[in-house]
Scaffold this active site. Structure first.
Site, PDB file in Angstrom:
ATOM      1  N   LYS A   1      -1.378  -2.864 -36.657  1.00 54.95           N
ATOM      2  CA  LYS A   1      -2.345  -3.929 -36.349  1.00 54.95           C
ATOM      3  C   LYS A   1      -2.039  -4.445 -34.948  1.00 54.95           C
ATOM      4  O   LYS A   1      -0.905  -4.812 -34.655  1.00 54.95           O
ATOM      5  CB  LYS A   1      -2.187  -5.043 -37.394  1.00 54.95           C
ATOM      6  CG  LYS A   1      -3.202  -6.156 -37.273  1.00 54.95           C
ATOM      7  CD  LYS A   1      -3.218  -6.958 -38.561  1.00 54.95           C
ATOM      8  CE  LYS A   1      -4.085  -8.172 -38.446  1.00 54.95           C
ATOM      9  NZ  LYS A   1      -4.265  -8.856 -39.733  1.00 54.95           N
TER      10      LYS A   1
ATOM     11  N   GLY B   1     -10.491  -6.347 -36.500  1.00 55.70           N
ATOM     12  CA  GLY B   1     -10.422  -7.751 -36.901  1.00 55.70           C
ATOM     13  C   GLY B   1     -10.810  -8.640 -35.737  1.00 55.70           C
ATOM     14  O   GLY B   1     -11.356  -8.173 -34.733  1.00 55.70           O
ATOM     15  N   ALA B   2     -10.520  -9.914 -35.873  1.00 58.62           N
ATOM     16  CA  ALA B   2     -10.966 -10.884 -34.878  1.00 58.62           C
ATOM     17  C   ALA B   2     -10.277 -10.687 -33.526  1.00 58.62           C
ATOM     18  O   ALA B   2     -10.885 -10.878 -32.479  1.00 58.62           O
ATOM     19  CB  ALA B   2     -10.684 -12.285 -35.392  1.00 58.62           C
ATOM     20  N   TYR B   3      -8.996 -10.330 -33.536  1.00 58.13           N
ATOM     21  CA  TYR B   3      -8.239 -10.281 -32.281  1.00 58.13           C
ATOM     22  C   TYR B   3      -7.861  -8.871 -31.847  1.00 58.13           C
ATOM     23  O   TYR B   3      -7.108  -8.687 -30.906  1.00 58.13           O
ATOM     24  CB  TYR B   3      -6.965 -11.122 -32.417  1.00 58.13           C
ATOM     25  CG  TYR B   3      -7.260 -12.549 -32.753  1.00 58.13           C
ATOM     26  CD1 TYR B   3      -7.994 -13.349 -31.876  1.00 58.13           C
ATOM     27  CD2 TYR B   3      -6.843 -13.098 -33.950  1.00 58.13           C
ATOM     28  CE1 TYR B   3      -8.284 -14.649 -32.192  1.00 58.13           C
ATOM     29  CE2 TYR B   3      -7.133 -14.414 -34.267  1.00 58.13           C
ATOM     30  CZ  TYR B   3      -7.855 -15.176 -33.385  1.00 58.13           C
ATOM     31  OH  TYR B   3      -8.158 -16.473 -33.692  1.00 58.13           O
ATOM     32  N   GLY B   4      -8.335  -7.877 -32.554  1.00 61.10           N
ATOM     33  CA  GLY B   4      -7.988  -6.516 -32.153  1.00 61.10           C
ATOM     34  C   GLY B   4      -8.281  -5.536 -33.265  1.00 61.10           C
ATOM     35  O   GLY B   4      -9.043  -5.833 -34.186  1.00 61.10           O
ATOM     36  N   LYS B   5      -7.639  -4.364 -33.159  1.00 64.77           N
ATOM     37  CA  LYS B   5      -7.941  -3.283 -34.102  1.00 64.77           C
ATOM     38  C   LYS B   5      -6.723  -2.921 -34.940  1.00 64.77           C
ATOM     39  O   LYS B   5      -5.598  -3.292 -34.612  1.00 64.77           O
ATOM     40  CB  LYS B   5      -8.389  -2.048 -33.312  1.00 64.77           C
ATOM     41  CG  LYS B   5      -9.681  -2.290 -32.552  1.00 64.77           C
ATOM     42  CD  LYS B   5     -10.252  -1.004 -32.019  1.00 64.77           C
ATOM     43  CE  LYS B   5     -11.624  -1.241 -31.423  1.00 64.77           C
ATOM     44  NZ  LYS B   5     -11.580  -2.026 -30.182  1.00 64.77           N
ATOM     45  N   VAL B   6      -6.986  -2.187 -36.008  1.00 62.89           N
ATOM     46  CA  VAL B   6      -5.899  -1.623 -36.799  1.00 62.89           C
ATOM     47  C   VAL B   6      -6.005  -0.101 -36.643  1.00 62.89           C
ATOM     48  O   VAL B   6      -7.061   0.483 -36.873  1.00 62.89           O
ATOM     49  CB  VAL B   6      -6.013  -2.030 -38.288  1.00 62.89           C
ATOM     50  CG1 VAL B   6      -4.900  -1.380 -39.108  1.00 62.89           C
ATOM     51  CG2 VAL B   6      -5.955  -3.548 -38.440  1.00 62.89           C
TER      52      VAL B   6
ATOM     53  N   ASP C   1      -7.327 -15.899 -48.447  1.00 62.30           N
ATOM     54  CA  ASP C   1      -8.354 -15.010 -47.885  1.00 62.30           C
ATOM     55  C   ASP C   1      -8.650 -13.837 -48.819  1.00 62.30           C
ATOM     56  O   ASP C   1      -8.802 -12.706 -48.370  1.00 62.30           O
ATOM     57  CB  ASP C   1      -7.880 -14.503 -46.514  1.00 62.30           C
ATOM     58  CG  ASP C   1      -9.057 -14.023 -45.652  1.00 62.30           C
ATOM     59  OD1 ASP C   1     -10.218 -14.362 -45.974  1.00 62.30           O
ATOM     60  OD2 ASP C   1      -8.815 -13.300 -44.670  1.00 62.30           O
TER      61      ASP C   1
END
Ligand code: ATP
Length: 502
Positions: A146, A126-131, A254
């Protein structure tokens, strides 16, 4: 990330709150990637697409393939792995099943730490990191973790020139906390469950229920288009989650195929509540408590967010909007599942936004059933006052449609609409349907740890590259008071909640 690039595009399009339309002929667009071209191509080779046949996604036809809406310019997506429309018995491993550890045993460990979880593989980005798919070392249960990088949240570029750096940071923090706060107080069969949150020097962590069937996005990519019964089934499960959220004073904002996951039985689960918003002045007694920094009323939200393909026109126009924007997004998603693309497409966000604002109403294909045309026509109304007020007309006991009368959906009960004639709403809303039946697409899962239904672009990623390597020295870069903003993020679900879902 979609929300910020969209903010940027809107700020370019919007002057003093009024919208300046742009010429859709933009220089430098790759023509073969436009939705219109895709559609024309489809129609020329297949004038009336079979509901069950998928457009080719062979390498020679990549230009016709489905593309991620939120990460449009960042990555290509490989053909989805094993997903077939057939029945196979679930091979759920012991690690994914309940009963390894009682909640009281977990409570002994107190708040959770990163060391408690062993990374298995990457599921998404995602925008700020990974899952990541992770395994609890104490219970051996699998979770989706997350991870959000604090530094990214603190220094993310502010593309919206209409607000100050401080306001932009406040919004990013608000969205970060909203996901934790909103999810921690929700319990619904079609909404992802949150078990723990915690943070360390570098990152914030949300430990979520692992939904192993992958994104609806991948299944759509493989199937191309879905038949009306399948689409109505997913629409019912999504609607049930949206109605539940709206009843709690929350707008989701979203809805898109990337945020709809399939569980092991093929039922739909909504994830990613980073853009969800709780009304600040909501008086509904069922509502959950407000997240920090909430200021806007859901009745009159102004923030421009969401993925443009599925975003209601009133949001893009910068007008106040209500929870009804989610029903427009549902219309876009239903249209997408039936045709292989959302109603308005283009090579980039600018073109898409322009089409949504300029075109009157999306063209609904003539080969849809009359019931589906009626359903979509009512949801996809550009003018919110003419759109189906689903929250008010939800109940099975609401106004029933009169026989043989077209264009009436907007004034009738949502649950009794023709498209939902095969849905058992009672079983769906209580979760019984999810527990006892299988959905129309059954994800192949031979080993939960393989995450077979996720994009190999992520699952084959080296875990060390997904972990610490990209961390900057946060203590050196930021003052202690800057890092204080993350205080209060940690959370452990109640023992009764853990008990119910373990
Ligand atoms: N609970 C879960 N189970 C399985 N996979 C998940 C889960 N949550 C997220 N994912 C995977 O990780 C991806 C990214 O997650 P999510 O959308 O929550 O991140 P994000 O940072 O908010 O993304 P974006 O910036 O696109 O909004 C999802 O699309 C999905 O593939």
């Amino acid at each position: 990330m979609s929300i910020f690039s969209l903010d940027e595009e809107i700020s370019r399009l919007t002057v003093n709150g009024s919208c300046a339309l742009i010429d859709s002929e933009d220089d430098g667009f790759e023509q073969e990637l436009t939705g219109d071209m895709w559609h024309k191509n489809m129609l020329s080779t297949n004038p009336k697409p079979s509901r069950l046949s998928a457009p080719s996604t062979s390498p020679g036809n990549v230009s016709m393939g489905r593309r991620r809406s939120s990460l449009y310019d960042k990555m290509s997506v490989a053909t989805p792995p094993n997903t077939r429309r057939l029945f196979l018995p679930s091979n759920e491993p012991e690690s994914a099943k309940s009963s390894f550890c009682s909640p009281s045993a977990l409570e002994k460990h107190g708040p959770r730490l990163l060391e408690d979880f062993k990374p298995v593989r990457v599921l998404g980005r995602g925008a700020y990191g990974k899952v990541l798919l992770v395994k609890d070392s104490h219970t051996r249960r699998l979770y989706a973790m997350k991870q959000l990088k604090k530094a990214e949240i603190l220094i993310h570029q502010n593309p919206d020139s209409t607000i100050s750096e401080e306001e932009a940071l406040e919004k990013r923090l608000e969205r970060t906390f909203a996901e934790r706060t909103i999810l921690s107080e929700l319990e619904h069969p079609h909404i992802v469950k949150l078990f723990y949150t915690f943070h360390d020097h570098h990152k914030l962590y949300l430990v979520l229920q692992f939904i192993p069937g992958g994104e609806l996005f991948y299944h759509l990519k493989e199937q191309g288009v879905l038949d009306e019964d399948t689409v109505s089934f997913y629409a019912a499960e999504i609607s049930s989650a949206l109605k539940f959220l709206h009843g709690k004073g929350i707008v989701y904002r979203d809805l898109k195929p990337e945020n709809c996951l399939l569980d092991e039985r093929g039922h739909l689960v909504l994830t990613d509540f980073g853009l969800s918003k709780k009304s600040a002045n909501d008086t509904n007694p069922n509502s959950i408590s407000s997240a920090p920094n909430e200021g806007e009323s859901v009745e009159t939200l102004h923030s421009i967010i969401g993925t443009p393909e599925y975003c209601a026109p009133e949001i893009l126009e910068g007008k106040p909007y209500t929870q009804n924007c989610d029903w427009y997004s549902l219309g876009c998603l239903v249209y997408d599942m039936l045709t292989g693309k959302p109603p308005y497409t283009g090579a980039n966000h600018k073109v898409i936004i322009n089409k949504i604002l300029k075109d009157k109403t999306p063209k609904i294909p003539t080969y849809f059933s009359e019931g589906m045309k009626d359903f979509l026509g009512a949801l996809l109304k550009k003018d919110v006052s003419k759109r189906w007020d689903v929250d008010k007309l939800w109940d099975v006991d609401g106004p029933k449609p009169k026989k043989k009368k077209a264009g009436q959906a907007k004034n009738t009960s949502f649950q009794t609409h023709f498209v939902f004639r095969k849905i058992d709403w009672l079983k769906l809303e209580t979760g019984e349907l999810q527990q006892t039946t299988f959905g129309p697409i059954f994800p192949i899962i031979t080993d939960w740890e393989l995450a077979e239904n996720f994009d190999s672009e992520f699952t084959e990623m080296r875990l060390d590259s997904a972990g610490q390597a990209d961390c900057i020295d946060i203590q050196q870069t930021f003052k202690p008071e800057q890092l204080q903003v993350f205080q209060g993020f940690s959370y452990v679900a109640s023992s009764s909640y853990l008990e119910r879902h373990f």
